[in-house]
Design a protein around this motif. Structure first.
Motif, PDB file in Angstrom:
ATOM      1  N   ARG A 102       9.350 -26.467   9.299  1.00  0.00           N
ATOM      2  CA  ARG A 102      10.012 -26.833   7.948  1.00  0.00           C
ATOM      3  C   ARG A 102      10.728 -25.722   7.555  1.00  0.00           C
ATOM      4  N   TYR A 105       3.076 -26.796  11.346  1.00  0.00           N
ATOM      5  CA  TYR A 105       3.965 -27.701  10.392  1.00  0.00           C
ATOM      6  C   TYR A 105       4.913 -26.597   9.462  1.00  0.00           C
ATOM      7  N   ALA A 106       4.479 -25.759   8.968  1.00  0.00           N
ATOM      8  CA  ALA A 106       5.088 -24.723   8.157  1.00  0.00           C
ATOM      9  C   ALA A 106       6.287 -24.056   9.054  1.00  0.00           C
ATOM     10  N   LEU A 158       7.476 -23.924   1.089  1.00  0.00           N
ATOM     11  CA  LEU A 158       8.441 -23.614   2.148  1.00  0.00           C
ATOM     12  C   LEU A 158       9.871 -23.806   1.764  1.00  0.00           C
ATOM     13  N   ASP A 159      10.118 -24.743   0.792  1.00  0.00           N
ATOM     14  CA  ASP A 159      11.447 -24.778   0.210  1.00  0.00           C
ATOM     15  C   ASP A 159      11.911 -23.498  -0.345  1.00  0.00           C
ATOM     16  N   ASP A 172       5.146 -28.158   0.993  1.00  0.00           N
ATOM     17  CA  ASP A 172       6.680 -28.229   0.969  1.00  0.00           C
ATOM     18  C   ASP A 172       7.406 -27.260  -0.112  1.00  0.00           C
ATOM     19  N   ARG A 212       0.667 -31.786   1.269  1.00  0.00           N
ATOM     20  CA  ARG A 212       1.927 -31.703   1.749  1.00  0.00           C
ATOM     21  C   ARG A 212       2.912 -31.470   0.815  1.00  0.00           C
TER      22      ARG A 212
END
Length: 373
Positions: free
Chosen positions: A168, A164-165, A119-120, A116, A112
């Motif tokens: 986010r 999930y992506a 994705l950030d 993350d 994760r």
């Protein structure tokens, strides 16, 4: 001397001769710097340094060197694959031989924290782009054709990871997985390569176009042209299953009035939508745009806005379908582009940005952290 001792001596002698012959061949055969079969650079003989000896890197490099330069390596890989099948296994080197001689590599989800971080970076790009940013993740064949894999294959759910992506990011997301699922009974992925086929790319294009509020061109408006019937891709190279039938490569979009400019090292050079020279070598997928490059610009010859695409090689076969909707398309690959993405956005008047990657690459590629800079 007892018979069993004689037999043992004979076996030992044969083994010693075999090992000796391999050693002689290893030094007699010149090192190769590139494997066309695997489409990658090979480890050559490392230089001895005390620092690398004490750090342990020399041992690791020597292991890679011996493995890469092993005499008749491709033949041994194929022999190993046959032995695996004879022993009851349907997998070799992480590749499964499935129905219809389809070669599938299971997906392994990242941590994760790793996901993350990427994705950030997408969110940072979205915040600073000042135009609409679209985000698409492309599942691989092991998701769409997951029922082909044997029960128990270590195949994580790509749909779960994509969901999930998408939960986010602040970019406008594009559901490519559903449209591929709807056409799962068609040849939307190559059997011997990790990429989608041009037909699969077309269906991906329809999802992108609809998300952007564009009307996709119907498939029957194109004429399919088969440009190769002898394509063996990267999954084939890794698998050792050398007896499977090759794939075909097709195109649907003609270059027409489009003008392609390539920037392999920052300087403009004439490019092409299709580079036929690659049809004569193993790396036939590089037929699309001539393979990986930091930056391509395309003047499509059509009216419309301009688009920046930040992508991996899956977009090489999808991008031509977008020509009809845009007057200008810039295609940027962060794996090779060394300047600031934000500076490039500021210097060009784009109407939208599309970030489109295969989930496999998005899960592992560290260059994606440059999206926010």
């Amino acid at each position: 001397m007892h018979l069993h001792k004689k037999a043992a001596l004979i076996q030992s002698a044969v083994f010693a001769i075999f090992i000796g012959a391999l050693c002689v061949l290893h030094f007699a055969i010149p090192d190769k710097t590139f494997s066309e079969q695997e489409n990658r650079s090979l480890q050559t003989a490392p230089r001895f340094r005390l620092s690398s000896l004490f750090s342990g890197s020399l041992t690791s490099t020597l292991e890679d060197y011996v493995t890469d330069q092993f005499p008749f390596r491709d033949n041994w890989t194929s022999l190993k694959a046959r032995c695996e099948l004879l022993s009851g296994k349907d997998e070799n080197n992480g590749v499964y031989l499935c129905a219809g001689e389809t070669l599938l590599e299971p997906y392994s989800a990242p941590t994760r924290a790793d996901m993350d971080a990427r994705l950030d970076a997408v969110n940072a790009l979205t915040e600073h782009a000042e135009v609409a940013v679209y985000f698409a993740l492309i599942p691989s064949a092991s998701e769409i054709w997951r029922e082909m894999l044997p029960e128990g294959a270590p195949n994580d759910s790509q749909q779960t990871e994509i969901d999930y992506a998408y939960s986010r990011v602040s970019a406008q997301t594009i559901d490519i997985c559903s449209v591929l699922d709807a056409h799962s009974d068609e040849a939307i992925f190559y059997r011997t390569d990790h990429h989608w086929t041009t037909l699969g790319a077309y269906y991906g294009y329809t999802a992108v176009a609809q998300a952007m509020g564009l009307d996709p061109v119907p498939l029957d408006a194109y004429t399919e042209t088969v440009v190769s019937d002898s394509f063996y891709g990267t999954t084939y190279s890794a698998s050792g299953f050398r007896w499977v039938a090759p794939d075909t490569i097709s195109t649907y979009v003609e270059q027409g009035d489009a003008t392609v400019t390539n920037y392999p090292s920052g300087t403009a050079e004439p490019g092409t939508l299709y580079d036929e020279s690659y049809l004569l070598v193993k790396d036939k997928y590089s037929y699309f745009f001539g393979g990986n490059t930091p930056l391509l610009t395309i003047e499509t010859g059509n009216a419309g806005p301009s688009l920046l695409i930040v992508r991996d090689s899956y977009m090489d076969s999808l991008s031509p379908f977008l020509f009809t909707h845009f007057s200008e398309i810039h295609i940027l690959d962060l794996r090779y582009y060394r300047s600031s993405l934000q500076a490039y956005l500021d210097a060009n008047d784009f109407s939208a940005v599309l970030v489109c990657y295969s989930l496999n690459n998005f899960s592992t590629e560290t260059s994606l952290l440059l999206l926010g800079g």
